[in-house]
Design a protein around this motif. Structure first.
Motif, PDB file in Angstrom:
ATOM      1  N   LEU A  63      21.612 116.451  69.439  1.00 40.94           N
ATOM      2  CA  LEU A  63      20.424 116.746  69.647  1.00 40.94           C
ATOM      3  C   LEU A  63      19.960 116.862  71.234  1.00 40.94           C
ATOM      4  N   ILE A  64      20.789 116.429  71.924  1.00 39.31           N
ATOM      5  CA  ILE A  64      20.618 116.492  73.481  1.00 39.31           C
ATOM      6  C   ILE A  64      21.128 117.831  73.659  1.00 39.31           C
ATOM      7  N   LYS A  65      22.058 118.488  73.116  1.00 43.43           N
ATOM      8  CA  LYS A  65      22.529 119.743  73.363  1.00 43.43           C
ATOM      9  C   LYS A  65      21.551 120.692  73.070  1.00 43.43           C
ATOM     10  N   HIS A  66      20.874 120.688  71.958  1.00 43.16           N
ATOM     11  CA  HIS A  66      19.456 121.493  71.628  1.00 43.16           C
ATOM     12  C   HIS A  66      18.443 121.124  72.039  1.00 43.16           C
ATOM     13  N   LYS A  67      18.045 120.135  72.607  1.00 42.00           N
ATOM     14  CA  LYS A  67      16.898 119.677  73.483  1.00 42.00           C
ATOM     15  C   LYS A  67      17.161 118.776  74.675  1.00 42.00           C
ATOM     16  N   PRO A  68      17.838 119.533  75.775  1.00 37.19           N
ATOM     17  CA  PRO A  68      18.212 118.538  76.935  1.00 37.19           C
ATOM     18  C   PRO A  68      17.183 117.917  77.721  1.00 37.19           C
ATOM     19  N   THR A  69      15.720 118.193  77.551  1.00 37.86           N
ATOM     20  CA  THR A  69      14.797 117.638  78.119  1.00 37.86           C
ATOM     21  C   THR A  69      13.961 116.423  77.259  1.00 37.86           C
ATOM     22  N   PHE A  70      14.709 116.223  75.999  1.00 38.42           N
ATOM     23  CA  PHE A  70      13.999 115.098  75.191  1.00 38.42           C
ATOM     24  C   PHE A  70      14.269 113.741  75.592  1.00 38.42           C
ATOM     25  N   ALA A  71      13.807 113.175  76.327  1.00 34.97           N
ATOM     26  CA  ALA A  71      13.954 111.875  76.793  1.00 34.97           C
ATOM     27  C   ALA A  71      14.260 110.707  75.836  1.00 34.97           C
ATOM     28  N   PRO A  72      13.655 110.710  74.814  1.00 33.05           N
ATOM     29  CA  PRO A  72      14.071 109.519  73.632  1.00 33.05           C
ATOM     30  C   PRO A  72      15.340 109.808  73.272  1.00 33.05           C
ATOM     31  N   ALA A  73      16.039 110.909  73.153  1.00 33.47           N
ATOM     32  CA  ALA A  73      17.545 111.192  72.728  1.00 33.47           C
ATOM     33  C   ALA A  73      18.374 110.364  73.629  1.00 33.47           C
ATOM     34  N   TYR A  74      18.052 110.561  75.169  1.00 32.54           N
ATOM     35  CA  TYR A  74      18.943 109.795  76.085  1.00 32.54           C
ATOM     36  C   TYR A  74      18.816 108.371  75.968  1.00 32.54           C
ATOM     37  N   TYR A  75      17.475 107.917  75.879  1.00 29.67           N
ATOM     38  CA  TYR A  75      17.379 106.594  75.798  1.00 29.67           C
ATOM     39  C   TYR A  75      17.762 105.990  74.432  1.00 29.67           C
ATOM     40  N   ASN A  76      17.765 106.489  73.427  1.00 34.87           N
ATOM     41  CA  ASN A  76      18.504 105.916  72.104  1.00 34.87           C
ATOM     42  C   ASN A  76      19.973 105.862  72.257  1.00 34.87           C
ATOM     43  N   LEU A  77      20.558 107.161  73.030  1.00 28.79           N
ATOM     44  CA  LEU A  77      21.929 106.894  73.451  1.00 28.79           C
ATOM     45  C   LEU A  77      22.288 105.888  74.322  1.00 28.79           C
ATOM     46  N   ALA A  78      21.371 105.619  75.282  1.00 24.25           N
ATOM     47  CA  ALA A  78      21.428 104.675  76.381  1.00 24.25           C
ATOM     48  C   ALA A  78      21.769 103.312  75.510  1.00 24.25           C
ATOM     49  N   CYS A  79      20.744 103.016  74.615  1.00 22.59           N
ATOM     50  CA  CYS A  79      20.691 101.845  73.738  1.00 22.59           C
ATOM     51  C   CYS A  79      21.778 101.586  73.053  1.00 22.59           C
ATOM     52  N   ASN A  80      22.353 102.684  72.428  1.00 20.82           N
ATOM     53  CA  ASN A  80      23.692 102.707  71.566  1.00 20.82           C
ATOM     54  C   ASN A  80      24.784 102.138  72.363  1.00 20.82           C
ATOM     55  N   TYR A  81      24.992 102.969  73.538  1.00 22.02           N
ATOM     56  CA  TYR A  81      26.154 102.448  74.458  1.00 22.02           C
ATOM     57  C   TYR A  81      26.042 100.867  74.933  1.00 22.02           C
ATOM     58  N   ASN A  82      25.088 100.646  75.327  1.00 21.10           N
ATOM     59  CA  ASN A  82      24.929  99.065  75.799  1.00 21.10           C
ATOM     60  C   ASN A  82      24.781  98.294  74.472  1.00 21.10           C
ATOM     61  N   ARG A  83      24.489  98.597  73.141  1.00 24.11           N
ATOM     62  CA  ARG A  83      24.702  97.752  72.161  1.00 24.11           C
ATOM     63  C   ARG A  83      26.324  97.502  71.953  1.00 24.11           C
ATOM     64  N   GLU A  84      26.634  98.639  71.986  1.00 21.88           N
ATOM     65  CA  GLU A  84      28.230  98.744  71.649  1.00 21.88           C
ATOM     66  C   GLU A  84      29.031  97.901  72.854  1.00 21.88           C
ATOM     67  N   TYR A  85      28.580  98.159  74.175  1.00 27.09           N
ATOM     68  CA  TYR A  85      29.141  97.359  75.321  1.00 27.09           C
ATOM     69  C   TYR A  85      29.022  95.665  74.929  1.00 27.09           C
ATOM     70  N   ASN A  86      27.803  95.496  74.367  1.00 23.74           N
ATOM     71  CA  ASN A  86      27.677  93.917  74.432  1.00 23.74           C
ATOM     72  C   ASN A  86      28.259  93.435  73.014  1.00 23.74           C
ATOM     73  N   GLU A  87      28.605  94.528  72.012  1.00 28.07           N
ATOM     74  CA  GLU A  87      29.205  93.937  70.870  1.00 28.07           C
ATOM     75  C   GLU A  87      30.628  93.436  71.218  1.00 28.07           C
ATOM     76  N   PHE A  88      31.308  94.388  72.008  1.00 29.81           N
ATOM     77  CA  PHE A  88      32.637  94.405  72.299  1.00 29.81           C
ATOM     78  C   PHE A  88      33.106  94.087  73.614  1.00 29.81           C
ATOM     79  N   LYS A  89      32.225  93.571  74.369  1.00 24.29           N
ATOM     80  CA  LYS A  89      32.572  93.261  75.962  1.00 24.29           C
ATOM     81  C   LYS A  89      33.420  91.923  75.946  1.00 24.29           C
ATOM     82  N   ASP A  90      33.665  90.902  75.170  1.00 25.60           N
ATOM     83  CA  ASP A  90      34.354  89.880  75.250  1.00 25.60           C
ATOM     84  C   ASP A  90      35.668  89.855  74.287  1.00 25.60           C
ATOM     85  N   SER A  91      35.797  91.140  73.515  1.00 24.54           N
ATOM     86  CA  SER A  91      37.219  91.169  72.826  1.00 24.54           C
ATOM     87  C   SER A  91      38.118  91.742  73.597  1.00 24.54           C
ATOM     88  N   SER A  92      37.745  92.796  74.248  1.00 27.46           N
ATOM     89  CA  SER A  92      39.006  93.450  75.022  1.00 27.46           C
ATOM     90  C   SER A  92      38.204  94.133  76.341  1.00 27.46           C
TER      91      SER A  92
END
Length: 144
Positions: A63-92
């Motif tokens: 989506l970002i490739k096709h709409k590089p100024t669409f802020a909500p896509a970056y926002y959702n991606l940031a949330c995803n990365y942080n969710r994944e980080y918090n999910e696995f930060k203690d495992s390794s």
């Protein structure tokens, strides 16, 4: 129809049928690609409830490739990365896991560059817990 699929997605989400809800939102988006929020909803559900980070992130990056100024896509991606980080930060503490937090911060920055109004949401969003939103926002204002 896309509208019926969107309604079905909302209904299934309310019933906590997350896999089917995500699919309904994706189907709705395919039927009406102007309704980007259907895709964002599907990506959110895949990340937050199904822990399908790879699939969700891939759709958001496309989506970002096709709409590089669409802020909500970056926002959702940031949330995803942080969710994944918090999910696995203690495992390794491997490089991939540690890098997720940096990717989250980078995407918050892009989201705020394209829409400074997202700051008030980002500052209180639990999905971005641990990201220094205030410093990112100050840096953007100083660069402008």
């Amino acid at each position: 129809s896309p509208l019926m699929s969107k309604r079905l997605g909302k209904f299934l989400y309310a019933m906590e049928e997350y896999e089917m809800s995500a699919k309904a939102y994706e189907f709705s988006y395919k039927g009406n690609m102007d309704d980007i929020y259907c895709l964002l909803n599907a990506c959110y559900i895949r990340s937050r409830f199904l822990k399908d980070f790879d699939n969700s992130n891939k759709k958001l990056k496309d989506l970002i490739k096709h709409k590089p100024t669409f802020a909500p896509a970056y926002y959702n991606l940031a949330c995803n990365y942080n969710r994944e980080y918090n999910e696995f930060k203690d495992s390794s503490q491997n490089e991939y896991i540690l890098n997720l937090k940096n990717k989250a911060a980078e995407n918050v920055k892009y989201a705020l560059i394209h829409d400074k109004g997202l700051y008030s949401e980002a500052i209180k969003d639990s999905a971005l817990k641990g990201i220094d939103i205030e410093t990112i926002f100050k840096d953007i204002k100083n660069e402008a």
